[in-house]
Design a protein around this motif. Structure first.
Motif, PDB file in Angstrom:
ATOM      1  N   VAL A 136       2.312  81.568 -11.893  1.00 15.07           N
ATOM      2  CA  VAL A 136       2.043  81.914 -10.497  1.00 15.07           C
ATOM      3  C   VAL A 136       0.851  82.852 -10.419  1.00 15.07           C
ATOM      4  O   VAL A 136       0.871  83.957 -10.980  1.00 15.07           O
ATOM      5  CB  VAL A 136       3.279  82.576  -9.842  1.00 15.07           C
ATOM      6  CG1 VAL A 136       2.995  82.899  -8.389  1.00 15.07           C
ATOM      7  CG2 VAL A 136       4.498  81.656  -9.963  1.00 15.07           C
ATOM      8  N   LEU A 137      -0.173  82.421  -9.710  1.00 15.50           N
ATOM      9  CA  LEU A 137      -1.329  83.280  -9.447  1.00 15.50           C
ATOM     10  C   LEU A 137      -0.959  84.205  -8.294  1.00 15.50           C
ATOM     11  O   LEU A 137      -0.535  83.731  -7.229  1.00 15.50           O
ATOM     12  CB  LEU A 137      -2.551  82.430  -9.090  1.00 15.50           C
ATOM     13  CG  LEU A 137      -3.826  83.199  -8.739  1.00 15.50           C
ATOM     14  CD1 LEU A 137      -4.323  84.017  -9.932  1.00 15.50           C
ATOM     15  CD2 LEU A 137      -4.904  82.240  -8.266  1.00 15.50           C
ATOM     16  N   VAL A 138      -1.081  85.513  -8.502  1.00 19.58           N
ATOM     17  CA  VAL A 138      -0.658  86.480  -7.482  1.00 19.58           C
ATOM     18  C   VAL A 138      -1.843  87.238  -6.889  1.00 19.58           C
ATOM     19  O   VAL A 138      -1.672  88.312  -6.323  1.00 19.58           O
ATOM     20  CB  VAL A 138       0.408  87.463  -8.045  1.00 19.58           C
ATOM     21  CG1 VAL A 138       1.700  86.719  -8.333  1.00 19.58           C
ATOM     22  CG2 VAL A 138      -0.090  88.210  -9.267  1.00 19.58           C
ATOM     23  N   GLY A 187     -15.059  81.119 -10.969  1.00 19.90           N
ATOM     24  CA  GLY A 187     -15.413  80.444 -12.206  1.00 19.90           C
ATOM     25  C   GLY A 187     -14.254  79.758 -12.917  1.00 19.90           C
ATOM     26  O   GLY A 187     -14.435  79.199 -13.991  1.00 19.90           O
ATOM     27  N   ILE A 188     -13.063  79.786 -12.333  1.00 22.66           N
ATOM     28  CA  ILE A 188     -11.891  79.147 -12.938  1.00 22.66           C
ATOM     29  C   ILE A 188     -11.522  77.934 -12.084  1.00 22.66           C
ATOM     30  O   ILE A 188     -11.255  78.070 -10.893  1.00 22.66           O
ATOM     31  CB  ILE A 188     -10.682  80.116 -12.996  1.00 22.66           C
ATOM     32  CG1 ILE A 188     -11.000  81.361 -13.815  1.00 22.66           C
ATOM     33  CG2 ILE A 188      -9.441  79.391 -13.524  1.00 22.66           C
ATOM     34  CD1 ILE A 188     -11.057  81.158 -15.304  1.00 22.66           C
ATOM     35  N   SER A 189     -11.501  76.771 -12.711  1.00 18.86           N
ATOM     36  CA  SER A 189     -11.115  75.567 -11.966  1.00 18.86           C
ATOM     37  C   SER A 189      -9.600  75.483 -11.876  1.00 18.86           C
ATOM     38  O   SER A 189      -8.879  76.122 -12.639  1.00 18.86           O
ATOM     39  CB  SER A 189     -11.657  74.318 -12.670  1.00 18.86           C
ATOM     40  OG  SER A 189     -10.944  74.103 -13.880  1.00 18.86           O
ATOM     41  N   LYS A 190      -9.133  74.678 -10.966  1.00 19.67           N
ATOM     42  CA  LYS A 190      -7.684  74.486 -10.824  1.00 19.67           C
ATOM     43  C   LYS A 190      -7.106  73.874 -12.112  1.00 19.67           C
ATOM     44  O   LYS A 190      -5.991  74.199 -12.508  1.00 19.67           O
ATOM     45  CB  LYS A 190      -7.379  73.608  -9.621  1.00 19.67           C
ATOM     46  CG  LYS A 190      -7.893  74.228  -8.323  1.00 19.67           C
ATOM     47  CD  LYS A 190      -6.947  74.040  -7.198  1.00 19.67           C
ATOM     48  CE  LYS A 190      -7.546  74.493  -5.883  1.00 19.67           C
ATOM     49  NZ  LYS A 190      -7.388  75.848  -5.554  1.00 19.67           N
ATOM     50  N   GLU A 191      -7.875  73.006 -12.767  1.00 16.72           N
ATOM     51  CA  GLU A 191      -7.413  72.407 -14.015  1.00 16.72           C
ATOM     52  C   GLU A 191      -7.288  73.456 -15.115  1.00 16.72           C
ATOM     53  O   GLU A 191      -6.319  73.474 -15.869  1.00 16.72           O
ATOM     54  CB  GLU A 191      -8.373  71.296 -14.474  1.00 16.72           C
ATOM     55  CG  GLU A 191      -8.402  70.086 -13.568  1.00 16.72           C
ATOM     56  CD  GLU A 191      -9.246  70.302 -12.299  1.00 16.72           C
ATOM     57  OE1 GLU A 191     -10.222  71.096 -12.329  1.00 16.72           O
ATOM     58  OE2 GLU A 191      -8.912  69.713 -11.265  1.00 16.72           O
ATOM     59  N   GLU A 244       1.886  77.617  -8.852  1.00 12.00           N
ATOM     60  CA  GLU A 244       1.913  78.088  -7.471  1.00 12.00           C
ATOM     61  C   GLU A 244       0.909  79.222  -7.310  1.00 12.00           C
ATOM     62  O   GLU A 244       0.679  80.002  -8.223  1.00 12.00           O
ATOM     63  CB  GLU A 244       3.315  78.581  -7.116  1.00 12.00           C
ATOM     64  CG  GLU A 244       3.508  78.793  -5.638  1.00 12.00           C
ATOM     65  CD  GLU A 244       4.977  78.799  -5.232  1.00 12.00           C
ATOM     66  OE1 GLU A 244       5.225  79.181  -4.078  1.00 12.00           O
ATOM     67  OE2 GLU A 244       5.839  78.438  -6.036  1.00 12.00           O
ATOM     68  N   TRP A 245       0.335  79.312  -6.100  1.00 10.93           N
ATOM     69  CA  TRP A 245      -0.589  80.400  -5.774  1.00 10.93           C
ATOM     70  C   TRP A 245       0.036  81.177  -4.626  1.00 10.93           C
ATOM     71  O   TRP A 245       0.127  80.680  -3.508  1.00 10.93           O
ATOM     72  CB  TRP A 245      -1.946  79.839  -5.397  1.00 10.93           C
ATOM     73  CG  TRP A 245      -2.968  80.871  -5.031  1.00 10.93           C
ATOM     74  CD1 TRP A 245      -2.946  82.213  -5.312  1.00 10.93           C
ATOM     75  CD2 TRP A 245      -4.201  80.643  -4.328  1.00 10.93           C
ATOM     76  NE1 TRP A 245      -4.069  82.820  -4.840  1.00 10.93           N
ATOM     77  CE2 TRP A 245      -4.862  81.880  -4.227  1.00 10.93           C
ATOM     78  CE3 TRP A 245      -4.789  79.525  -3.782  1.00 10.93           C
ATOM     79  CZ2 TRP A 245      -6.095  82.022  -3.595  1.00 10.93           C
ATOM     80  CZ3 TRP A 245      -6.012  79.667  -3.149  1.00 10.93           C
ATOM     81  CH2 TRP A 245      -6.662  80.897  -3.064  1.00 10.93           C
TER      82      TRP A 245
END
Length: 119
Positions: free
Chosen positions: A20-22, A29-33, A39-40
């Motif tokens: 989980v990204l909080v 510079g960070i792609s979803k892949e 979850e975000w």
């Protein structure tokens, strides 16, 4: 309950579990892949004003923690997301992802303390 903090920029081998990204802002510079986020939860992050005031200054950290806890206590949405995180951590490792350079003084550390306090 297993809760792990992980700086998203330092991940050479992503830690498994509920990821989980909080952070309130997607890490530059960070792609979803690359992120491999399940979850975000951007709403659980501190307000923009609080983040800017704190600016990861270790001398302001204790005061920041109090203000941030107040923001969580006073926000229905933040409280709901905190509860969701607790539920996730009960069943599987919870990986709290954040972008801050300071690994000791950031909001993810506060979230982990809050989650572990109620075990």
């Amino acid at each position: 309950m297993s809760i792990v903090l992980q700086r998203i920029y330092d991940e050479s081998d992503p830690v498994g579990g509920n990821r989980v990204l909080v952070d309130g802002v997607w890490p530059r510079g960070i792609s979803k892949e690359q992120a491999q986020v399940d979850e975000w939860m951007k709403e659980i992050s501190p307000s923009k004003e609080l983040r800017q005031w704190f600016d990861h200054d270790p001398e302001k950290y204790e005061e920041f923690k109090e203000y941030y806890k107040e923001q969580i206590d006073n926000s229905k949405e933040r409280k709901q997301q905190l509860q969701q995180l607790k539920e996730m951590a009960e069943n599987e490792r919870l990986v709290l992802l954040y972008g801050a350079k300071n690994e000791e003084h950031n909001h993810a550390v506060v979230l982990k303390e809050l989650l572990e306090k109620d075990q």
